[in-house]
Motif scaffolding. Sequence first.
Motif, PDB file in Angstrom:
ATOM      1  N   ARG A 226       6.396   4.169 -16.036  1.00 22.43           N
ATOM      2  CA  ARG A 226       6.058   4.070 -14.611  1.00 22.43           C
ATOM      3  C   ARG A 226       4.664   4.631 -14.362  1.00 22.43           C
ATOM      4  NH1 ARG A 226      10.730   3.125 -11.257  1.00 22.43           N
ATOM      5  NH2 ARG A 226       9.223   3.480  -9.618  1.00 22.43           N
ATOM      6  N   SER A 227       3.984   4.065 -13.394  1.00 23.03           N
ATOM      7  CA  SER A 227       2.645   4.549 -13.048  1.00 23.03           C
ATOM      8  C   SER A 227       2.656   5.402 -11.787  1.00 23.03           C
ATOM      9  CB  SER A 227       1.700   3.364 -12.859  1.00 23.03           C
ATOM     10  OG  SER A 227       2.151   2.552 -11.782  1.00 23.03           O
ATOM     11  N   ASP A 228       3.813   5.574 -11.163  1.00 23.92           N
ATOM     12  CA  ASP A 228       3.898   6.289  -9.887  1.00 23.92           C
ATOM     13  C   ASP A 228       4.605   7.643 -10.010  1.00 23.92           C
ATOM     14  OD1 ASP A 228       6.384   5.236 -10.445  1.00 23.92           O
ATOM     15  OD2 ASP A 228       6.740   4.427  -8.442  1.00 23.92           O
TER      16      ASP A 228
ATOM     17  N   GLU B  32       4.549  11.743 -10.542  1.00 21.65           N
ATOM     18  CA  GLU B  32       3.743  12.954 -10.366  1.00 21.65           C
ATOM     19  C   GLU B  32       4.625  14.143 -10.726  1.00 21.65           C
ATOM     20  OE1 GLU B  32       1.711  15.549  -6.778  1.00 21.65           O
ATOM     21  OE2 GLU B  32       2.458  13.547  -6.342  1.00 21.65           O
TER      22      GLU B  32
ATOM     23  N   VAL C  82       8.777  10.397  -8.104  1.00 20.02           N
ATOM     24  CA  VAL C  82       8.550   8.976  -8.341  1.00 20.02           C
ATOM     25  C   VAL C  82       8.302   8.349  -6.980  1.00 20.02           C
ATOM     26  CG1 VAL C  82       9.563   6.821  -9.189  1.00 20.02           C
ATOM     27  CG2 VAL C  82       9.993   8.972 -10.406  1.00 20.02           C
ATOM     28  N   ASP C  83       7.175   7.673  -6.856  1.00 20.47           N
ATOM     29  CA  ASP C  83       6.781   7.055  -5.593  1.00 20.47           C
ATOM     30  C   ASP C  83       6.763   8.084  -4.454  1.00 20.47           C
ATOM     31  OD1 ASP C  83       5.977   4.981  -3.907  1.00 20.47           O
ATOM     32  OD2 ASP C  83       8.050   4.416  -3.432  1.00 20.47           O
TER      33      ASP C  83
END
Length: 167
Positions: A24-26, A28, A40-41
Amino acid sequence: MPARPLSDETLHLIDAVRTALAHRSDVEERALFGTHAFFVDGKMCIAVKGEELLVRLPPERHGELQEMQNTRELSPGGGMKGYFWVEPNGFSTRTQWSFWIDEALAYNPHAKAAPPKKKRGIAKAQPATPKKVTATGARTKGAAAKAAKPLSKKPTAKKHSIFEADD
């Protein structure tokens, strides 16, 4: 008092979650109430504290999930429905691990995000203060005008607790 270094077990568990979310790229990562949390998101999804996982799941399934072995509610009083601690025996197999990761990720798009926090270090705009006029007719600035000047001090980088002894 400096924070204690994380145990090897905790670091391995954090790394396992990081690996599970690597596609996933979202994602933190940040500290949250004594945990190492994965957002996530923009929404808390999974966290690690010690050797346990904290997972965020659908509140409407709370009753079903609290009956599972090796899980316990985050808040036994029922104030935090949908948040569960999963003990190591509850995610010791690949099937169990995948269950918790997949369930948390499946619920994430439906979860509510916490309201954004105000950023630290940014001075709030002060209302203009009237300038005082001295007996000679000269104007002076009030203390609030001096306080509104931008700070030139850069924020210091936060160091991870396990590296503090290496300074």
